[in-house]
Design a protein around this motif. Structure first.
Motif, PDB file in Angstrom:
ATOM      1  N   ARG A   1       0.832  -1.209   0.000  1.00  0.00           N
ATOM      2  CA  ARG A   1       0.000   0.000   0.000  1.00  0.00           C
ATOM      3  C   ARG A   1       0.869   1.263   0.000  1.00  0.00           C
ATOM      4  O   ARG A   1       0.529   2.262  -0.639  1.00  0.00           O
ATOM      5  CB  ARG A   1      -0.948   0.001   1.196  1.00  0.00           C
ATOM      6  N   ILE A   2       2.004   1.202   0.704  1.00  0.00           N
ATOM      7  CA  ILE A   2       2.930   2.340   0.700  1.00  0.00           C
ATOM      8  C   ILE A   2       3.452   2.572  -0.713  1.00  0.00           C
ATOM      9  O   ILE A   2       3.532   3.709  -1.186  1.00  0.00           O
ATOM     10  CB  ILE A   2       4.100   2.090   1.680  1.00  0.00           C
TER      11      ILE A   2
ATOM     12  N   ASP B   1       0.426   3.874  -2.948  1.00  0.00           N
ATOM     13  CA  ASP B   1      -0.103   5.206  -2.649  1.00  0.00           C
ATOM     14  C   ASP B   1       0.994   6.258  -2.485  1.00  0.00           C
ATOM     15  O   ASP B   1       1.116   7.170  -3.307  1.00  0.00           O
ATOM     16  CB  ASP B   1      -0.957   5.151  -1.369  1.00  0.00           C
ATOM     17  N   ASP B   2       1.798   6.107  -1.450  1.00  0.00           N
ATOM     18  CA  ASP B   2       2.775   7.144  -1.117  1.00  0.00           C
ATOM     19  C   ASP B   2       3.877   7.288  -2.161  1.00  0.00           C
ATOM     20  O   ASP B   2       4.198   8.399  -2.592  1.00  0.00           O
ATOM     21  CB  ASP B   2       3.409   6.860   0.251  1.00  0.00           C
ATOM     22  N   ILE B   3       4.458   6.166  -2.560  1.00  0.00           N
ATOM     23  CA  ILE B   3       5.568   6.222  -3.517  1.00  0.00           C
ATOM     24  C   ILE B   3       5.081   6.736  -4.864  1.00  0.00           C
ATOM     25  O   ILE B   3       5.733   7.582  -5.492  1.00  0.00           O
ATOM     26  CB  ILE B   3       6.237   4.833  -3.682  1.00  0.00           C
ATOM     27  N   ARG B   4       3.931   6.261  -5.290  1.00  0.00           N
ATOM     28  CA  ARG B   4       3.380   6.715  -6.578  1.00  0.00           C
ATOM     29  C   ARG B   4       3.113   8.224  -6.542  1.00  0.00           C
ATOM     30  O   ARG B   4       3.408   8.935  -7.507  1.00  0.00           O
ATOM     31  CB  ARG B   4       2.091   5.952  -6.889  1.00  0.00           C
ATOM     32  N   ALA B   5       2.565   8.721  -5.429  1.00  0.00           N
ATOM     33  CA  ALA B   5       2.265  10.152  -5.315  1.00  0.00           C
ATOM     34  C   ALA B   5       3.545  10.983  -5.363  1.00  0.00           C
ATOM     35  O   ALA B   5       3.609  12.015  -6.043  1.00  0.00           O
ATOM     36  CB  ALA B   5       1.510  10.419  -4.017  1.00  0.00           C
ATOM     37  N   LEU B   6       4.579  10.522  -4.657  1.00  0.00           N
ATOM     38  CA  LEU B   6       5.836  11.267  -4.632  1.00  0.00           C
ATOM     39  C   LEU B   6       6.528  11.262  -5.992  1.00  0.00           C
ATOM     40  O   LEU B   6       7.049  12.294  -6.431  1.00  0.00           O
ATOM     41  CB  LEU B   6       6.770  10.688  -3.558  1.00  0.00           C
TER      42      LEU B   6
ATOM     43  N   ILE C   1      13.127   8.628  -5.050  1.00  0.00           N
ATOM     44  CA  ILE C   1      12.977   7.921  -3.781  1.00  0.00           C
ATOM     45  C   ILE C   1      13.950   6.751  -3.698  1.00  0.00           C
ATOM     46  O   ILE C   1      14.112   5.984  -4.646  1.00  0.00           O
ATOM     47  CB  ILE C   1      11.540   7.393  -3.633  1.00  0.00           C
TER      48      ILE C   1
END
Length: 202
Positions: free
Chosen positions: A12-13, A16-21, A28
């Motif tokens: 999920r990280i 969601d988070d990695i894709r957004a960044l 990253i």
């Protein structure tokens, strides 16, 4: 994130988070759990541009490894708190695992404090190593001890089950790399216990 055991949460990280960044143009570097390299979870690693597996520091094969780890530890301890011989013993018993080196040093400092001493000596270091090794031995089943004995005796280790992977993830089995090829050893703090269980067979 390298200690995560819930691969669903790790995924999920990534989603969601990695894709957004990355969509914002942010580069990253992610330290992920060892478990993501094995089994069906390997598909997670395909979502990254580059994968770099970081094995433990091989003290027997890497030039300057012991000096490097001794220097790391020396920068974290007050000068003259640990004599050179004890420092080397802590480094060797860490197996080249930085977090284990720091944990062993902390245990030795606690032992010195309990003894009312300002100096960490061989007695405190031996006690720290013994306690650390006993903790790693706790909860092992006969089948796991058998695997560890194989690794100790001849370095043979093939991950065929979740239990085998757990031995790697808990650092009871350490994986090193020599020119890209894996080499396995048991954690140095448990060698003595495994030797005793085998009746002193090498």
């Amino acid at each position: 994130l390298d200690r995560m055991t819930d691969l669903g949460a790790f995924e999920r990280i990534i989603e969601d988070d990695i894709r957004a960044l990355t969509s914002l143009g942010v580069g990253i570097v992610l330290a992920g759990p060892l478990k993501s390299l094995y089994g069906i979870a390997r598909t997670l690693t395909q979502r990254f541009d580059r994968l770099h597996y970081q094995p433990w520091i091989d003290l027997s094969a890497t030039a300057g490894a012991k000096a490097f780890l001794a220097d790391v530890l020396g920068r974290r301890l007050p000068e003259d708190m640990v004599d050179r011989e004890c420092l080397v013993e802590l480094v060797e018993r860490s197996g080249g695992v930085l977090r284990d080196l720091l944990a062993l040093a902390q245990l030795a400092c606690i032992e010195a404090y309990l003894d009312g001493s300002d100096i960490v000596g061989s007695k405190e270091v031996a006690s720290a190593i013994d306690g650390f090794g006993r903790t790693l031995m706790q909860g092992l089943r006969p089948e796991e001890i058998e695997v560890l004995q194989r690794v100790r005796m001849n370095g043979a280790f093939v991950q065929t089950s979740e239990d085998d992977l757990a031995l790697l993830m808990t650092r009871r089995v350490l994986e090193y790399r020599d020119k890209g090829r894996p080499r396995y050893a048991v954690h140095p703090t448990i060698e003595r216990f495994l030797n005793e269980l085998s009746g002193g067979l090498r």
